[in-house]
Design an enzyme around this catalytic site. Structure first.
Site, PDB file in Angstrom:
ATOM      1  N   GLY A  17       0.781  -1.238   0.000  1.00 15.22           N
ATOM      2  CA  GLY A  17       0.000   0.000   0.000  1.00 15.22           C
ATOM      3  C   GLY A  17       0.805   1.275   0.000  1.00 15.22           C
ATOM      4  O   GLY A  17       0.242   2.351  -0.209  1.00 15.22           O
ATOM      5  N   LEU A  20       4.277   2.473  -5.441  1.00 15.39           N
ATOM      6  CA  LEU A  20       3.841   3.337  -6.529  1.00 15.39           C
ATOM      7  C   LEU A  20       2.326   3.261  -6.754  1.00 15.39           C
ATOM      8  O   LEU A  20       1.629   4.278  -6.744  1.00 15.39           O
ATOM      9  CB  LEU A  20       4.593   2.930  -7.811  1.00 15.39           C
ATOM     10  CG  LEU A  20       4.093   3.465  -9.146  1.00 15.39           C
ATOM     11  CD1 LEU A  20       4.214   4.976  -9.201  1.00 15.39           C
ATOM     12  CD2 LEU A  20       4.869   2.822 -10.292  1.00 15.39           C
ATOM     13  N   VAL A  21       1.801   2.054  -6.949  1.00 14.22           N
ATOM     14  CA  VAL A  21       0.372   1.900  -7.256  1.00 14.22           C
ATOM     15  C   VAL A  21      -0.471   2.061  -5.993  1.00 14.22           C
ATOM     16  O   VAL A  21      -1.547   2.662  -6.030  1.00 14.22           O
ATOM     17  CB  VAL A  21       0.110   0.540  -7.938  1.00 14.22           C
ATOM     18  CG1 VAL A  21      -1.370   0.390  -8.282  1.00 14.22           C
ATOM     19  CG2 VAL A  21       0.965   0.391  -9.197  1.00 14.22           C
ATOM     20  N   TYR A 145      10.876 -13.641 -11.867  1.00 18.31           N
ATOM     21  CA  TYR A 145       9.732 -12.773 -11.565  1.00 18.31           C
ATOM     22  C   TYR A 145       8.547 -13.133 -12.454  1.00 18.31           C
ATOM     23  O   TYR A 145       7.403 -13.248 -11.990  1.00 18.31           O
ATOM     24  CB  TYR A 145      10.146 -11.317 -11.789  1.00 18.31           C
ATOM     25  CG  TYR A 145       9.052 -10.316 -11.576  1.00 18.31           C
ATOM     26  CD1 TYR A 145       8.723  -9.861 -10.295  1.00 18.31           C
ATOM     27  CD2 TYR A 145       8.341  -9.786 -12.657  1.00 18.31           C
ATOM     28  CE1 TYR A 145       7.724  -8.923 -10.103  1.00 18.31           C
ATOM     29  CE2 TYR A 145       7.340  -8.850 -12.469  1.00 18.31           C
ATOM     30  CZ  TYR A 145       7.032  -8.425 -11.191  1.00 18.31           C
ATOM     31  OH  TYR A 145       6.038  -7.497 -10.999  1.00 18.31           O
ATOM     32  N   ASN A 174       3.840  -0.732 -18.480  1.00 15.54           N
ATOM     33  CA  ASN A 174       4.817  -0.083 -17.590  1.00 15.54           C
ATOM     34  C   ASN A 174       4.172   1.076 -16.819  1.00 15.54           C
ATOM     35  O   ASN A 174       3.771   2.062 -17.415  1.00 15.54           O
ATOM     36  CB  ASN A 174       5.988   0.461 -18.422  1.00 15.54           C
ATOM     37  CG  ASN A 174       6.899  -0.642 -18.911  1.00 15.54           C
ATOM     38  OD1 ASN A 174       6.430  -1.676 -19.377  1.00 15.54           O
ATOM     39  ND2 ASN A 174       8.191  -0.438 -18.813  1.00 15.54           N
ATOM     40  N   TRP A 210      21.056   4.053 -21.080  1.00 10.96           N
ATOM     41  CA  TRP A 210      21.567   2.696 -21.279  1.00 10.96           C
ATOM     42  C   TRP A 210      20.849   2.032 -22.448  1.00 10.96           C
ATOM     43  O   TRP A 210      19.627   2.099 -22.578  1.00 10.96           O
ATOM     44  CB  TRP A 210      21.355   1.867 -20.007  1.00 10.96           C
ATOM     45  CG  TRP A 210      22.269   2.274 -18.891  1.00 10.96           C
ATOM     46  CD1 TRP A 210      23.378   3.061 -18.977  1.00 10.96           C
ATOM     47  CD2 TRP A 210      22.130   1.941 -17.507  1.00 10.96           C
ATOM     48  NE1 TRP A 210      23.952   3.222 -17.743  1.00 10.96           N
ATOM     49  CE2 TRP A 210      23.214   2.549 -16.818  1.00 10.96           C
ATOM     50  CE3 TRP A 210      21.218   1.187 -16.779  1.00 10.96           C
ATOM     51  CZ2 TRP A 210      23.392   2.416 -15.442  1.00 10.96           C
ATOM     52  CZ3 TRP A 210      21.385   1.047 -15.410  1.00 10.96           C
ATOM     53  CH2 TRP A 210      22.473   1.666 -14.754  1.00 10.96           C
ATOM     54  N   ARG A 217       8.041   0.540 -25.421  1.00 10.76           N
ATOM     55  CA  ARG A 217       7.263   0.168 -24.244  1.00 10.76           C
ATOM     56  C   ARG A 217       5.919   0.897 -24.255  1.00 10.76           C
ATOM     57  O   ARG A 217       5.810   2.012 -24.766  1.00 10.76           O
ATOM     58  CB  ARG A 217       8.019   0.533 -22.947  1.00 10.76           C
ATOM     59  CG  ARG A 217       9.324  -0.231 -22.731  1.00 10.76           C
ATOM     60  CD  ARG A 217       9.063  -1.690 -22.408  1.00 10.76           C
ATOM     61  NE  ARG A 217      10.305  -2.424 -22.179  1.00 10.76           N
ATOM     62  CZ  ARG A 217      10.931  -3.153 -23.091  1.00 10.76           C
ATOM     63  NH1 ARG A 217      10.442  -3.209 -24.327  1.00 10.76           N
ATOM     64  NH2 ARG A 217      12.032  -3.817 -22.803  1.00 10.76           N
ATOM     65  N   ASP A 303      19.663  -3.999 -23.914  1.00 11.33           N
ATOM     66  CA  ASP A 303      18.356  -3.392 -24.185  1.00 11.33           C
ATOM     67  C   ASP A 303      17.208  -4.138 -23.498  1.00 11.33           C
ATOM     68  O   ASP A 303      16.127  -3.605 -23.335  1.00 11.33           O
ATOM     69  CB  ASP A 303      18.077  -3.406 -25.695  1.00 11.33           C
ATOM     70  CG  ASP A 303      18.600  -2.163 -26.394  1.00 11.33           C
ATOM     71  OD1 ASP A 303      18.725  -1.110 -25.726  1.00 11.33           O
ATOM     72  OD2 ASP A 303      18.863  -2.244 -27.608  1.00 11.33           O
TER      73      ASP A 303
END
Length: 347
Positions: A17, A20-21, A145, A174, A210, A217, A303
């Site tokens: 909580g 970010l979200v 993940y 994203n 980078w 995306r 990449d």
């Protein structure tokens, strides 16, 4: 907590909580999207270690949620994933199994978990949709993940078939916004770029990005995603996940780096038009930060996956009129938040 005066019939617990979200959902609920019959409880790793089944169950017994939004996860950018695939697998498998099984045992009515577009097969046709999650291995850079997140979908189907549970998941593209992880080494691409542009502007140096800048995306602003999470929690009744992706990004007619013509695209378009290249993202951030320096691409750095175009056709069928925040406006708001909160945001 956000408490309402009316009789509460839904107690919504949000794991992760303070991330970010989670913070975006807190803001959206506080700004008027919450309902009088809902009590919202936002918990973090300080409240319980979700890799522990006993701590997870104790947390749920304490708060007695009727609904759960499950955001908690071990997350990181490309380079952290490359280093620690096993850790990502084990930690997330434990968290997800504990959350879903405790929710089942304690009779939680609905769980909405958060997946990621990186779960999709590496070798696939585009655009990807919700039926294609298990059609082949994910990209090797973050297989730990990705497979752990895929297993949430497997468990959701199991709890539905065996126990009639309403457990589902969303697959955002994203996500970015205020309260993101702006760590340059371990954060995701957009917040990492925001931090890099800030530092380059401060020092008067070039901006080094980078990779080649060519990978593409799809992005979604955290506050848009938060509003969609509330809709999924209240209205979406399928077990199958739903992809949450913004509308096509319209590039500016001119950028500070080179000229190009904007193509106006209909919202129904799904494909490369939905996507932003890493170069375009860096340019949008530079514009928002008023950075006028040179852009340099370090092609010795990986990449990662070139593209992972996801179709939001299902979302559009359900919510054809949903208004997304324009990409550049969302980038500007995120950059402004980062500058205003730099002391804490950079950690």
């Amino acid at each position: 907590r956000v408490l309402a005066m009316a009789e509460v019939t839904k107690r919504v617990l949000v794991t992760g909580g303070t991330g970010l979200v989670g913070r975006a959902i807190q803001k959206v609920v506080a700004d008027g999207e919450g309902r009088p019959d809902e009590e919202w409880i936002f918990v973090s790793s300080r409240d319980a270690d979700l890799t522990s089944s006993s701590e997870t169950r104790a947390l749920f017994e304490r708060h007695k949620p009727t609904h759960i939004i499950h955001l908690a996860a071990m997350v990181g950018g490309l380079f952290k994933n490359l280093r620690s695939n096993l850790d990502f697998w084990r930690t997330n498998i434990h968290i997800n199994d504990n959350v879903l099984h405790s929710a089942h045992e304690l009779g939680v009515q609905k769980v909405v978990s958060c997946l990621s577009t990186c779960i999709f097969p590496d070798k696939t046709t585009y655009p990807i949709d919700e039926t294609m999650i298990h059609n082949g291995p994910p990209h090797s850079s973050n297989f730990g993940y990705s497979y752990a997140k895929r297993m949430i979908d497997v468990q959701n189907r199991g709890y539905s078939e065996q126990h009639g549970r309403r457990f589902t998941a969303v697959i955002p593209t994203n996500v970015f916004g205020p309260h993101d992880n702006f760590n340059i080494e371990d954060g995701h691409v957009l917040p990492g770029l925001i931090h890099k542009v800030y530092l380059a502007k401060q020092s008067g140096s070039a901006l080094t990005v980078w990779g080649t800048g060519k990978p593409r995306r799809q992005f979604i602003y955290s506050l848009d995603l938060a509003r969609l999470f509330l809709w999924v929690l209240r209205e979406y009744d399928e077990v199958e996940p739903i992809i949450l992706s913004g509308k096509p990004w319209l590039p500016p007619p001119k950028s500070p780096f080179h000229e190009r013509t904007a193509t106006i695209l209909p919202f129904s378009t799904v494909g490369e038009e939905d996507e932003v290249s890493i170069r375009e993202a860096a340019e949008a951030i530079a514009e928002a930060m008023e950075f006028r320096g040179e852009l340099v691409f370090d092609t010795t750095k990986s990449d990662g996956q070139f593209k992972k175009t996801a179709s939001n056709a299902k979302l559009r069928r359900y919510l054809p009129g949903f208004q997304f925040t324009p990409f550049r406006k969302a980038v500007k708001e995120t950059c402004d938040w980062f500058k205003a909160n730099y002391a804490n945001a950079r950690k």
